[in-house]
Design an enzyme around this catalytic site. Sequence first.
Site, short mmCIF file in Angstrom:
data_model
loop_
_atom_site.label_atom_id
_atom_site.label_comp_id
_atom_site.label_asym_id
_atom_site.label_seq_id
_atom_site.Cartn_x
_atom_site.Cartn_y
_atom_site.Cartn_z
N GLY A 22 0.81 -1.21 0.00
CA GLY A 22 0.00 0.00 0.00
C GLY A 22 0.84 1.26 0.00
O GLY A 22 0.52 2.24 0.68
N GLY A 26 -0.33 8.05 1.06
CA GLY A 26 -0.47 8.13 2.51
C GLY A 26 0.72 7.62 3.30
O GLY A 26 1.88 7.91 3.00
N TYR A 172 -13.76 -3.46 11.37
CA TYR A 172 -12.44 -2.84 11.37
C TYR A 172 -11.69 -3.18 12.66
O TYR A 172 -10.50 -3.51 12.64
CB TYR A 172 -12.57 -1.33 11.20
#
Length: 307
Positions: A22, A26, A172
């Site tokens: 990822g 960010g 989550y």
Amino acid sequence: MSGNWTEQHIPDQRGRVAIVTGANTGLGFETARMLAARGAAVVLAVRDVDKGKQAAARITGDVTVQALDLTSLDSIRSAAADLRAAHPRIDLLINNAGVMYTPRQTTADGFELQFGTNHLGHFALTGLLLDRLLPVPGSRVVTVSSTGHRIRAAIHFDDLQWERSYSRIGAYGQAKLANLMFTYELQRRLAPHGTTIAVAAHPGVSNTELARHTPAALRLPITWLAPLLTQKPEMGALPTLRAATDPAVTGGQYYGPGNRWGTRGYPKPVTSSPDSHDQDVQRRLWTVSEELTGVTFPAVAPQQTNS
């Protein structure tokens, strides 16, 4: 160590190979950028290769891009094969990618999206790459969790995929709790080998696109409080970077921002919830994760010691 741990404390990373999932945006991007700036050969393991290439072009150093879709076990196996072929040794595996508060969706393999991506995808990737880390002194597996592991969080073995009812916040919390339990169980299994360690980190509340699925009821209060609670991605990445590079780090530690609420600040060792240290649940989660992914960790045997 005394003082605030900053980017300037990252040791020389020349000769080291770091894989960051990822990493096109960010926290992952900042993690990759800072490692490359210190001389590491960094692999951006990303779902969107075009975006990965755009990110790589913004980083100075030895940076390559690897296609990796953590929502697909086929993609994970393919990426692992590519990475194994390209890198006989891996020094750092940083399990950073994740999704947060998504509406209920499933992965290509039928897993609830948050659990499947954040935990099972990284579990499988780590298992498939671990033998490239084990021979390397000082190698580390760093998995990014969240303060969300404390919020409505439990491992729901009776409904892991949230098929009976769905809470995006609860799902989550389960996924981020699983990240920590995976780290602690992996560290116990790695300890006898004496080379690779497993460490966890969390970024606090960072201003990234990860929060784009935050429920509407929470969005306005968070917006009002953002100046007090959030920090920039380059600060949010520091706990991961410290977990990955600080020579004083030991296996099984958890790093996060240092303010009272764990939302922002310079990284330091922090504590996780009592639930995260339940070894029976850790072992059961490990077994279930092997069964669901079809990935085993033959090089590391389970340990029965108490944490």
